[in-house]
Motif scaffolding. Structure first.
Motif, short mmCIF file in Angstrom:
data_model
loop_
_atom_site.label_atom_id
_atom_site.label_comp_id
_atom_site.label_asym_id
_atom_site.label_seq_id
_atom_site.Cartn_x
_atom_site.Cartn_y
_atom_site.Cartn_z
N THR A 70 -1.47 -11.11 -10.62
CA THR A 70 -2.95 -11.34 -11.71
C THR A 70 -2.31 -11.67 -13.16
O THR A 70 -1.71 -11.39 -13.96
N SER B 270 -10.80 -10.85 -12.04
CA SER B 270 -9.56 -9.66 -11.89
C SER B 270 -9.39 -9.94 -12.91
O SER B 270 -8.20 -8.91 -13.74
N TYR C 252 -0.52 0.66 4.11
CA TYR C 252 -1.07 0.04 3.17
C TYR C 252 -0.20 0.05 1.41
O TYR C 252 -0.24 -1.01 0.80
N LEU D 36 -7.70 -3.32 -6.08
CA LEU D 36 -8.24 -4.60 -5.10
C LEU D 36 -8.62 -5.49 -5.31
O LEU D 36 -8.86 -6.46 -4.91
N ALA D 37 -9.16 -5.97 -6.13
CA ALA D 37 -8.52 -7.36 -7.13
C ALA D 37 -7.10 -8.17 -6.92
O ALA D 37 -7.42 -8.87 -6.23
N VAL E 169 -5.27 -6.76 -4.56
CA VAL E 169 -4.94 -7.24 -2.93
C VAL E 169 -5.37 -8.97 -3.02
O VAL E 169 -4.78 -9.76 -1.87
N GLU E 170 -7.12 -8.93 -3.80
CA GLU E 170 -7.57 -9.70 -2.60
C GLU E 170 -6.62 -10.69 -3.51
O GLU E 170 -6.99 -12.00 -2.89
N SER E 171 -6.53 -11.37 -4.80
CA SER E 171 -6.35 -12.81 -5.17
C SER E 171 -5.03 -12.81 -5.66
O SER E 171 -4.35 -13.55 -6.46
N ASP E 172 -3.86 -12.07 -4.78
CA ASP E 172 -2.77 -11.37 -5.21
C ASP E 172 -2.42 -11.54 -6.64
O ASP E 172 -3.02 -10.90 -7.31
#
Lengths: 104, 495, 493, 570
Positions: C58, C5, C476, C50-51, C53-56
């Motif tokens: 960055t 990410s 969202y 998306l990254a 959202v997935e991994s908080d």
């Protein structure tokens, strides 16, 4: 005489230069003067960074501000270049080196 | 999405989708436009019928929910009160569509017109089916937006002026509503419409609740044309007749009156509203409007303007009913919501037909019109008599309930208002009937279309006039409007 | 292969930069390269989102140097949303520009694409910058690109406006840099998070806050320092106006917001937030009044920007108030930025269509045009709906959030202003929409058969529709905003 | 549904259906129009008493019934509608608007029948309204200026009556929770409701002051319409009183009030009527006068002890029946104008009957009335004994006036249409036949033939005749007296002037309000709409900001403000 250490002195000088530049920017309608005033402001700012690098004068100077100043100078040169070319265009298109609203 | 949650959405979409399609139909493809329009209207009625049956049985919950923000949902839910309004606008939409096709035969920008027309109906459906204040607000404003292009459809200076006035009023009203809704949700959290009132859990906040109520009444009162917020309605009469008919006699003004009912019955609850002393001022405002509207109507020569002022007056009957503390008066108000719509649309259809067929726009030009357009004028007569409250036309039934409700609630003076209003109604309607039926025609008609009137202009008023009669004559039949209203009162008003 | 990410952080800056270089080198194919770049950058931003959202949140340390000398790119919820906003508007503007700079002079086309992509790159870099000095650099680059784009039209008014814009940009950046210098002299670090954790209410921080805020206020065109904006935005080419109004001013506001939430958080209980709020009130009123006076559509829209920017500052006192729901206030402000970006770009692009088709954008020229240019007028009307904040639109949701917090915080003056601003907006929007709906004979139209390229009409309409549709996606967007935002407002750092 | 129930429904709906059809499709079924009254007549004769049934789906639930009172009313009403209809067909033979006339005629007829068989208040109200509104069409039928004026007065009062009745009904229904007519008698009616009922039906019955429309409308309508207006429809008001305000719960004062109002009407009608020059106007005033007498009967019934009340009520019904038929015959007789004196002479019969000549229906009815009056408290008994003969003198004078007017118009130029002649005859004959049958039931006929009653009945007629003859002789030499007249409608004119004054005031108020509103509007517009100077100032200020010196000063100033704000606001 007031006893000033070196850092504070340069900081004051920087501030004064910034002020002078600012005055130039707002007081003189001629664009070239304004651009030069800007550069003086910039130099004032750089001066303060340098003063910050100097710190209290003891130990090694902080290298970070130097890097910043160099970057700043590059940016300032670019900006000055663009500003000058615009000023030339203004002169060419309107026949005057001043902005409309600044003409008295 | 389940079938039960799909249906309320479908009721809204069945006019929105045709509306959006119609935008793209070229101006000359009138068959396509007509087809899409009528298809939508019929499909909507089918959906409505299904939902009605379910709600009547009381065993199905029709609800669709979409979360817009945390704690903020878009909710469409079918309940008795909402369906009352849905049925009214859905049915009249079909009738008005037919009328409008006939009326606008030679007009410009028909696609735009019919598209916005359908969108307005969708907005009305949304208002009716809104399950919480937020949803109500959204569709309420949507209605404002979609009506504007219809008001200014003619594009003349007068139309633009009317449109400006319309927007100025309705947007200001919308703002009041917005502040009220936000404020209330700050105090009470998300406000869902609940049988018997949604504010049971709120304690204190007396001043805030009172001010919020006032804001709501300003917000909905503008659309319901409550005096002194009625100024837009007569000026909006520059719109084409179908617009005046459906929107300004039914959808828009009713949206306001319906909103008042929702807020009193399902948000505050009558008991809370009564204990905060909110109903009496509302009642006084409604009564003032009833009288003022009628008085102003007397002085109008322009037929549509006279009808508009009459609407101002009549819509406040609904508000009056809701503001009378007690089930009988409320029933009267809700009945009048439908009755007034059916009768007033008849009158507007008539006015439009006179203008379109003969160029007659003023009362003073109507001499002898009864023999030239007997069917239309007969329908007009039924509507007018209903407005006065002559039995067996529907208007009588609602006035009856209002009157008995007022006495039951110990506000006997309201009966006086009803009397005064009936008298005034007679003063401004009977001369029209007299001219039409008993006076000979003056010279030529201002702008006569050759041949008989277009059936699409004649049939709708006759249909609605018959409906107005049937609603009155069969008021207490088994599956009548009255029994539906009683169902609402039983379930929602005082559960 | 799925990229880490962190890589996306670099790519969203590098890709537009690469595009800029390529378009500069191959001006003949600039539109094609530009379009492709636009799509790719958009894709990269979506991937980054998306990254994130997935991994908080960055963080990428470019080249492994690390603070204080290295460049750190940081993506949390706030910056991701800004990137996304830029990408969406950017994509639409890209599509629009293909039509706009189509047959017109090759000269403008040759400069537009590299400058635009360069601007996009600096914009993305700005949103991702993790330290105050990098913010200065990106801000300056953003200004330079924006100034150059403003001057692109080459007419005297545009060049003058660009010149003024240039000077404003420089003065503002220098004030900002001056503030940074004071800050560094006092604290000795540049990283925002590091600054936030140690900054205290000391006189050098006061001075720094004053300089930085004043400089950024001017760059954000907050009343009464908005003087440069209307001429610049109104005289630039349409796609440029759109991106100046929708995006560029947001860049400096973003910095302001970010710094006040972190570095200057200790000054939150002073009068400063109220001064900002008061200026916001002034902006709404004054900007709207001016918008009601303008004879041309683009000037009207530009003054609308002046007014709308006021809303961003309105609730700053609540944002800085521990007693208020700061998270919710931030949501409202960010949502407003996004809503305004969509609506304003749509409005400017529609205005561009009108200018393109009619040869001028005087309000009197569009009488009766709703029949002839339905898409454009619809786009403007929809954008107007969002600007007026009528439901269901993004503007409405934003205003709902603001109003909610204002009422919750008992700020009745602000409630009144928010409401009044909406009505005034309705007034100036109707100045355009109303005449368009007027019905006149064909021979009384300004131009009987106006032509607008499809890509222009549709990109304007697309953005306008988006301004409406975003009203339905609040959940969202706000979920994304929540990522990493605790640090910003919770004061737990 | 039983056969009789169906018969009742048909009796009431047939005229409605055909009438509506008639209006929609002129001239289609015209020739059958009068005969739509036949089922009602049959129903009156055939349907057993106290038939009652409910139509729950109609309106708010409707009940139909036929009781004794209803039967009596239905009988003479149906007869009158039938005969007038038949006569009317002939009378209006050359009238192009005949189809329209009969359309309204049938609607009004349906309303009239409907209200008679109505078993609940709402139905009564409904059919009362149908009748009242439909008969507007009859009043204005000729379209003449006079008719339109009459129609306008008429319809205004109809609306007022409707509205007041509505209020009364609402009150009664709220107090009692039921709308059935019999229930109304058990229930308490508030004084206000009772006053409203009195006024709204009094308007129809032509009680003094409320009578103003009558002398205008009855003469204005075509002859057959006048006949049913005066003979049948006017009684709907009376029936209304009796239906709504039944004796059981009625206070004594009300009885006294009704008697006084009735007496006043009786004398007033006669006093004003004799100065009329239009035979129909004379008849209209006679109706007012006669209805006054019936009102006296109604009032008396309230004062009587409960056991005597049926007597009074039957007297009232008898009188109504008698007046309906006699007045119907007289109005139809107006159609004989221009024919021979022999024809006009026929009208002596109903005229004398009205005056109460022994052996006529009038004598029977009056005898019954007087008989009922005997049980009254002494004060009223004595007063009525004195006043009723005086009223009879008045009636005689009115009839003399009427016959005189007809007599002078009997030029013999025209041969009467046979149907008109037959119609007049039929009404007279029916009156003569039906009355005895009815009165037989209550021994009224015998009572009227008692010797002392004979004299009591006879002397007022003789006195009246003498006065009339004396006046005739006197006026021959005094043209001023001969030409003296009181405009039909009498107190209407001052009343109208008063109302116009009030309306004028209203208009003035409205204008005043509008002027104030306009002023505020203009002021608000000026206040909200900036002046040109202000606009220019705003634009100029904005341009001024673009000056670098100004802008820079702002920037510097704001930076300082900020510095102060953060510094001071710790």
């Amino acid at each position: 005489m007031i006893d000033l250490d070196t850092g504070t002195f340069y900081m004051l000088v920087g501030t004064v230069l910034f002020g002078i530049g600012f005055y130039g920017l707002i007081a003189y309608p001629h664009l070239l003067r304004k651009i030069l005033a800007m550069n003086i402001m910039g130099i004032g700012v750089f001066m303060i960074f340098i003063a910050a690098a100097y710190g209290s004068g003891e130990g090694d100077p902080d290298p970070v501000p130097h890097a910043l100043v160099i970057t700043g100078i590059v940016v300032a040169v670019c900006a000055t270049g663009l500003a000058l070319s615009l000023a030339v265009q203004v002169q060419a298109l309107t026949g005057s080196p001043k902005l409309d609203a600044d003409k008295e | 999405m389940t079938w039960e949650s799909f249906l309320p959405v479908a009721i809204v979409l069945s006019s929105m989708i045709p509306g959006l399609i119609i935008f793209w139909i070229p101006e000359k493809q009138s068959q396509w436009r007509t087809g899409v329009n009528l298809l939508g209207a019929v499909v909507k009625l089918v959906f409505i019928a299904i939902v009605m049956a379910g709600v009547w049985r009381g065993d199905t919950e029709y609800e669709a929910r979409l979360s817009l923000l945390p704690d903020l949902d878009l909710v469409l839910r079918a309940d008795g009160l909402g369906l009352l309004f849905v049925v009214l606008s859905g049915t009249l939409w079909l009738v008005t569509t037919i009328y409008a096709i006939g009326y606008l035969e030679h007009s410009h920008s028909r696609s735009r017109f019919f598209a916005f027309f359908s969108l307005c109906v969708s907005a009305t459906m949304g208002i009716a089916l809104a399950g919480n204040l937020f949803t109500f607000l959204i569709f309420y404003e949507l209605l404002t937006i979609c009506t504007y292009p219809l008001v200014i459809h003619n594009g003349t200076d007068e139309a633009m002026g009317g449109g400006r006035t319309y927007l100025a009023y309705t947007l200001t009203g919308g703002v009041a509503l917005l502040v009220g809704v936000v404020w209330l949700s700050v105090i009470a959290g998300p406000v869902e419409f609940t049988d018997g009132g949604a504010l049971g859990h709120v304690e204190g906040h007396v001043t805030a609740l009172t001010v919020i109520f006032a804001l709501f009444m300003i917000g909905t009162g503008v659309k319901a044309a409550i005096f002194p917020m009625h100024g837009w309605l007569p000026r909006a009469m520059v719109a084409p007749a179908p617009v005046s008919a459906l929107l300004h006699a039914v959808a828009v003004v009713k949206a306001g009156a319906f909103g008042v009912s929702r807020i009193v019955i399902d948000v505050y609850g009558v008991d809370l509203a009564q204990s905060l002393n909110l109903l009496l001022p509302l009642l006084i405002a409604a009564c003032t409007t009833v009288i003022v509207g009628s008085v102003l109507a007397v002085f109008q020569d322009d037929l549509k303007r006279r009808l508009a002022y009459s609407t101002v007056s009549q819509v406040s009957y609904v508000v009056m009913g809701v503001a009378i503390f007690g089930p009988i008066g409320a029933a009267g108000g809700l009945l009048h919501l439908v009755h007034q719509g059916v009768m007033k649309i008849t009158l507007f259809f008539g006015a439009g037909a006179f203008a379109e067929t003969l160029g007659v726009k003023k009362v003073s030009q109507m001499n002898g019109i009864g023999s030239r357009m007997p069917w239309t004028m007969a329908a007009f007569t039924v509507g007018a008599l209903g407005m006065i409250g002559v039995p067996p036309v529907a208007g009588f039934i609602s006035k009856w309930y209002l009157g008995t409700g007022a006495i039951a609630a110990d506000v006997d003076w309201v009966v006086l208002v009803l009397l005064g209003s009936s008298l005034l109604n007679a003063i401004y309607f009977l001369p029209i009937l007299y001219r039409a039926w008993f006076l000979p025609q003056i010279d030529e008609w201002p702008h006569e279309e050759p041949g008989p009137a277009n059936w699409m202009l004649v049939a709708p008023p006759v249909v609605t006039a018959v409906a107005a009669l049937l609603l009155g004559v069969f008021a207490s039949a088994d599956f009548s409007l009255l029994s539906w209203v009683e169902l609402i009162i039983e379930r929602e008003y005082m559960p | 292969m799925i990229l880490e990410s962190e890589i996306w952080l670099a790519l969203v800056v590098l890709l537009p930069l690469a595009g800029a270089i390529l378009t500069f080198m191959a001006p003949r194919y600039a539109p094609q390269i530009g379009t492709v770049s636009g799509v790719i950058v958009f894709g990269a931003v979506v991937a980054l989102t998306l990254a994130v959202v997935e991994s908080d949140a960055t963080r990428l340390t470019v080249g492994g140097w690390g603070a204080p000398l290295g460049i750190d790119l940081v993506a949390d919820g706030l910056s991701t949303l800004m990137l996304l906003m830029t990408a969406v508007v950017g994509l639409a503007i890209t599509a629009y520009a293909v039509g706009y700079f189509g047959e017109s002079s090759a000269h403008k086309r040759a400069y537009f694409w590299p400058l635009w992509l360069f601007l996009w790159a600096s914009m993305n870099a700005l949103f991702l910058s993790g330290d105050v000095f990098n913010l200065y650099v990106t801000l300056e680059l953003l200004s330079l690109a924006a100034v150059a784009l403003t001057a692109l039209v080459g007419q005297p008014a545009a060049v003058q406006a660009a010149m003024r814009y240039m000077l404003v940009g420089l003065a503002g950046s220098l004030m900002y840099l001056m503030g940074v210098a004071f800050l560094y002299a006092e604290i000795g670090v540049l990283d925002i998070m590091a600054l936030a954790s140690v900054s205290e209410a000391t006189p050098p921080v006061f001075v720094s806050a004053a300089l930085i805020t004043a400089g950024l206020m001017m760059k954000t065109a907050l009343f009464p320092l908005h003087f440069w904006l209307p001429p610049a935005h109104a005289n630039a080419a349409a796609p440029v106006s759109a991106l100046l109004s929708a995006l560029v001013v947001k860049g400096s506001f973003y910095i302001l917001l970010r710094l006040w939430l972190t570095v200057f958080a200790p000054l939150g209980d002073t009068f400063a937030p109220y001064v900002l709020s008061a200026l916001g009130i002034g902006a709404i009123i004054w900007g709207s009044i001016q918008a009601l006076r303008q004879p041309s559509i683009k000037l009207l829209v530009a003054y609308s920007t002046v007014a709308q920017l006021g809303y961003l500052f309105l609730l700053i006192p609540l944002l800085m108030d521990d007693g208020a729901d700061r998270q919710a206030v931030l949501s409202g402000i960010v949502y407003f930025m996004i809503a305004h970006a969509m609506a304003k770009s749509a409005a400017f692009l529609s205005a561009g269509n009108i200018l393109h088709a009619l040869g001028n954008d005087r309000i009197t020229s569009i009488i009766g045009m709703s029949r002839k240019m339905p898409l454009t007028i619809t786009a403007f009307a929809l954008a107007g709906i969002s600007l007026v904040a009528l439901p269901p639109s993004a503007g409405f949701i934003a205003k709902w959030l603001l109003l909610n917090e204002a009422i919750d915080g008992g700020q009745w003056l602000l409630v009144v202003v928010i409401i009044a601003g909406g009505l005034l907006a309705a007034g100036y929007v109707m100045r355009v929409v109303g005449p368009a709906f007027r019905q006149v004979a064909d021979d009384q139209l300004a131009v009987a058969n106006p032509v607008v390229p499809a890509s222009m009409a549709w990109s304007a309409l697309g953005l306008a529709i988006l301004a409406i549709v975003l009203g339905f996606t609040g959940v969202y967007l706000l979920d994304v905003l929540d990522i990493g935002v605790v640090i910003l407002t919770g004061g737990e750092a | 549904m039983t056969f009789y129930e169906i018969l009742l429904v048909v009796a009431w709906l047939l005229p409605l259906a055909v009438g509506l059809w008639q209006i929609a499709r002129p001239a289609h079924m015209l020739r059958y129009a009068p005969y739509t009254a036949v089922p009602a007549l049959v129903a009156a004769l055939a349907v057993p008493l106290d038939t009652s049934f409910e139509l729950s789906w109609l309106l708010l639930g409707a009940t139909l019934q036929l009781d004794a009172m209803g039967q009596a009313f239905l009988l003479f009403t149906a007869t009158l509608w039938l005969v007038s209809g038949v006569v009317g067909m002939a009378y209006l033979q050359k009238d192009a608007n005949r189809p329209r006339f009969f359309g309204y005629y049938m609607l009004a007829m349906s309303g009239n029948f409907g209200l008679i068989i109505a078993g609940d208040m709402l139905s009564y109200y409904l059919w009362f309204a149908v009748m009242s509104f439909a008969s507007y069409g009859l009043v204005v039928h000729t379209g003449a200026e006079f008719a339109r004026r009459a129609g306008s007065v008429y319809i205004q009062l109809v609306v007022i009556g409707e509205v007041l009745l509505f209020a009364a009904l609402v009150m009664i229904a709220s107090d009692n929770g039921s709308l059935l007519l019999p229930d109304a008698s058990d229930a308490t009616i508030s004084t206000l409701a009772a006053v409203l009922v009195f006024i709204s039906f009094g308007l129809k019955a032509g009680v003094i002051v409320l009578h103003v429309w009558l002398p205008l409308a009855h003469p204005a309508a075509p002859v057959p319409a006048s006949a049913v207006l005066s003979g049948a429809m006017i009684k709907a008001g009376l029936l209304g009183w009796m239906r709504f305000l039944q004796p059981a719960e009625f206070a004594l004062e009300w009885g006294e009030f009704l008697i006084m109002a009735g007496l006043l009407s009786a004398f007033y009608g006669a006093l004003v009527g004799v100065w009329q020059h239009d035979p129909k106007a004379v008849l209209a005033y006679s109706s007012i006068s006669q209805m006054g007498l019936i009102t006296v009967g109604a009032g008396a019934s309230l004062l009587l002890p409960p056991e005597s009340q049926p007597l009074a009520l039957s007297a009232v019904m008898l009188y109504a029946l008698h007046h309906g038929l006699a007045k119907g015959a007289l109005f139809l007789g107006v159609g004989l104008i221009g024919t021979s004196r022999a024809m006009v002479g026929l009208l002596f019969v109903p005229a004398l009957a009205l005056a109460g000549l022994p052996l006529t229906s009038g004598a029977v009815a009056k005898a019954e009335l007087k008989y009922a009056a005997e049980s009254l408290p002494p004060v009223w008994k004595d007063s009525l004994e004195m006043l009723l003969p005086l009223a009879a003198i008045g009636t005689t004078l009115l009839m003399a006036r009427f016959l005189h007017l007809m007599w002078t118009r009997a030029t013999g130029e025209k041969v009467p249409h046979p149907i008109i002649r037959a119609g007049v005859l039929a009404t007279i004959v029916v009156g003569l036949i039906v009355m005895p049958i009815w009165s037989q039931a209550s021994d009224a006929l015998q009572k009227s033939l008692e010797p002392e009653k004979l004299w009591v009945a006879l002397w007022p007629i003789l006195a009246g005749t003498v006065i009339a003859l004396g006046y005739g002789v006197l006026s021959r030499g005094m043209p001023a007296l001969k030409d003296f007249t009181i405009a039909a409608g009498d107190v209407l004119y001052p009343l109208e002037a008063l109302i116009h004054g009030l309306l004028g005031g209203l208009v003035a108020v409205k204008k005043g309000v509008e002027a104030v509103a306009d002023a505020i509007f203009v002021w608000a517009q000026r206040a909200l709409q900036p002046s040109e100077a202000q606009k220019e100032t705003a634009v100029a200020l904005e341009l001024r900001l673009r000056n670098w010196t100004t802008a820079g000063s702002w920037l510097l100033g704001l930076a300082l403000v900020f510095l102060l704000a953060v510094w001071l606001g710790g």
